[in-house]
Design a protein around this motif. Sequence first.
Motif, PDB file in Angstrom:
ATOM      1  N   HIS A  69      -1.027  37.325  19.293  1.00 16.63           N
ATOM      2  CA  HIS A  69      -1.006  36.733  20.749  1.00 16.63           C
ATOM      3  C   HIS A  69      -1.000  35.826  21.719  1.00 16.63           C
ATOM      4  O   HIS A  69      -0.268  35.615  22.073  1.00 16.63           O
ATOM      5  CB  HIS A  69      -1.384  38.266  21.533  1.00 16.63           C
ATOM      6  N   ASN A  70      -2.527  35.155  21.145  1.00 20.42           N
ATOM      7  CA  ASN A  70      -3.152  34.335  22.000  1.00 20.42           C
ATOM      8  C   ASN A  70      -2.078  33.404  21.588  1.00 20.42           C
ATOM      9  O   ASN A  70      -1.088  31.851  21.940  1.00 20.42           O
ATOM     10  CB  ASN A  70      -4.485  33.828  21.858  1.00 20.42           C
TER      11      ASN A  70
ATOM     12  N   SER B 237      -4.873  40.158  23.009  1.00 20.87           N
ATOM     13  CA  SER B 237      -5.578  39.049  23.773  1.00 20.87           C
ATOM     14  C   SER B 237      -6.923  40.158  24.460  1.00 20.87           C
ATOM     15  O   SER B 237      -7.344  41.229  24.473  1.00 20.87           O
ATOM     16  CB  SER B 237      -5.315  38.560  25.372  1.00 20.87           C
TER      17      SER B 237
ATOM     18  N   VAL C  80      12.148  32.015  23.644  1.00 20.47           N
ATOM     19  CA  VAL C  80      11.328  33.205  23.065  1.00 20.47           C
ATOM     20  C   VAL C  80      11.642  34.272  22.710  1.00 20.47           C
ATOM     21  O   VAL C  80      12.558  35.603  22.364  1.00 20.47           O
ATOM     22  CB  VAL C  80      11.027  33.629  24.598  1.00 20.47           C
TER      23      VAL C  80
ATOM     24  N   PRO D 215       4.593  29.482  26.627  1.00 20.42           N
ATOM     25  CA  PRO D 215       4.297  29.575  27.767  1.00 20.42           C
ATOM     26  C   PRO D 215       4.663  30.340  28.672  1.00 20.42           C
ATOM     27  O   PRO D 215       6.116  30.510  29.447  1.00 20.42           O
ATOM     28  CB  PRO D 215       3.041  28.033  28.486  1.00 20.42           C
ATOM     29  N   GLY D 216       3.299  31.633  29.475  1.00 25.85           N
ATOM     30  CA  GLY D 216       4.324  32.976  30.007  1.00 25.85           C
ATOM     31  C   GLY D 216       5.629  33.311  29.386  1.00 25.85           C
ATOM     32  O   GLY D 216       5.842  34.642  30.253  1.00 25.85           O
ATOM     33  N   GLY D 217       5.525  33.437  27.941  1.00 29.88           N
ATOM     34  CA  GLY D 217       6.983  33.912  27.066  1.00 29.88           C
ATOM     35  C   GLY D 217       6.930  35.532  27.311  1.00 29.88           C
ATOM     36  O   GLY D 217       7.568  36.482  26.915  1.00 29.88           O
ATOM     37  N   MET D 218       5.469  36.308  27.493  1.00 25.77           N
ATOM     38  CA  MET D 218       4.826  37.361  27.238  1.00 25.77           C
ATOM     39  C   MET D 218       5.852  38.663  28.020  1.00 25.77           C
ATOM     40  O   MET D 218       6.524  40.087  27.479  1.00 25.77           O
ATOM     41  CB  MET D 218       3.573  37.453  27.276  1.00 25.77           C
ATOM     42  N   THR D 219       6.312  38.281  29.364  1.00 26.25           N
ATOM     43  CA  THR D 219       6.941  38.878  30.242  1.00 26.25           C
ATOM     44  C   THR D 219       8.556  38.128  29.682  1.00 26.25           C
ATOM     45  O   THR D 219       9.798  39.030  30.998  1.00 26.25           O
ATOM     46  CB  THR D 219       6.454  38.687  31.409  1.00 26.25           C
TER      47      THR D 219
ATOM     48  N   ASN E 146       1.917  32.957  22.884  1.00 25.32           N
ATOM     49  CA  ASN E 146       1.096  32.193  25.255  1.00 25.32           C
ATOM     50  C   ASN E 146       1.100  30.970  24.388  1.00 25.32           C
ATOM     51  O   ASN E 146       1.478  30.062  25.532  1.00 25.32           O
ATOM     52  CB  ASN E 146      -0.219  32.353  25.628  1.00 25.32           C
TER      53      ASN E 146
END
Length: 502
Positions: free
Chosen positions: A196-197, A281, A272, A204-208, A200
């Motif tokens: 997970h980390n 996380s 992404v 960066p910010g790709g989770m959403t 990111n």
Amino acid sequence: MMKNKKKILNRYINRRQFLIGSGQFMLTLPPLISLMPSQVLAQVQQPKVRVMTFIGVFGIDYHQLYPDDPLTMSKTSDPNINYLNLLQMPKNVSRILDFNDPNLSGLQAKTNLIRGLGLTDGKYAGHNHSVLSGTKSGGRSPIYGESIDVIIARALGVDAIRLKTTGSSTAKANEFSFSRDKSGNRIISPLTFGDHNLFNMLFPGGMTQQTSTTESTQEKSIVDKVLEDLNSLMSHKRISQNDRNVLSNYVDGVNDLQKRIIANSNAPACSVPNMSFASSSGSNKVASANKLYDNYADLIVLAAQCDNARVFHIANTAISDINNDGSHPELHHNATGGSDGAADRQGWFLRRVGRLASKLDQITDPFDSNGKTLLDNSILFWTNEMGAWTTSHATTSIPVVTFGGGGGYFRTGQYMDFRQRPFLSAKNNGIDRHLGRPYKQILISIMRAAGLERSQYINIGDGNGFGEFNPIMSEAANDAKNHYAQFQNDHNDPLPYLSLRS
């Protein structure tokens, strides 16, 4: 003077001067290609070498990795450098290196198994946190040097991606990557835990974010933006027909280049990724160690393909499919079956590295015009902090496996044995530890493969060059105490035979 300055500042150039100037600028577009997406970079840039270090923590007995003696091997001009093509050996080289395993299948030609490398001090270390720096002084905590992931990342001007495989703050895996402050104090590098980390860090910010395939939401390339401006300029009523023809030819040429780039099947999809995670996380444990490493591998491959990162470091303490929650960090002391059980856990880690190597070998390097794979232009370095851990925690038989050619710097597909003939032993606790060459030479080879010059690492050590060099071993049988003195003049050179270039 002020009046003349204002006159110059307010002076307007005519149409012809503007077009001549812009034409000269546009004709130097090749440098602008370097500002375009990575698909364009593939057309013009040299291959990039990726370096990945993998540390199996808590030791392994060297007989678990290497084939049994004796073997009929070929000799180089140096009788103490023996080798054998891995394709000529049984696939089940040893307990933990078996090319019959699906994760290692087909990798013999791009693997090196290297034997006979040791830290020159030779002392019992307990646990050796300095193996990536080529030193052993100070017991577990090195007082000299820096780890090669730090040195390479600094020399290349990039950030290193460093991962540990348990979230525990007490895990010894934290200790292997380190730098120094101006006073020489060791600074342990921060390590990240979890897929997970890592996701990111690379996105960066790709989770959403969701990857869009619609034209309306895609960001236009620099080529598209330039074409818009040029087309607008061509339609201006003050542009002469001749100037319009010149610009039209230029626009057609640029547009054709863009089409060829888009059509390039090797162009990476640097978007992404959509994936499920094995660790969340803040969690110290994982539900599936296999899934965690699968995700690590997929993300590292994408990062290499898109040039998001070039230096990686992973230290594995306890996590494996045998014990996946990190609850028993002392691998060898808690492993059922003693040496065999601990070797099986280390073998699990080696197979995960092999799986990553296989994935890298399936993708053509988009930055290599010669069609080499990502693995060809990478070096994956699997090692351990010690050999013969069950008896002596020896640092004279450190296990080494590499995958990849390091951009053509490494010879591959070899079992290389650097032990001195006839076998010379340093006896400690009744165990024969056959002596060979300084271990730090493999680290120098890796730095050279990454493109570093000698000046970028030679002074990072004990004052005798890179790392540490002790011609007289502090712990050895009397007939072996002066063993390393023979390498007084070449211990700062790359490992011979392995390195194809100086």
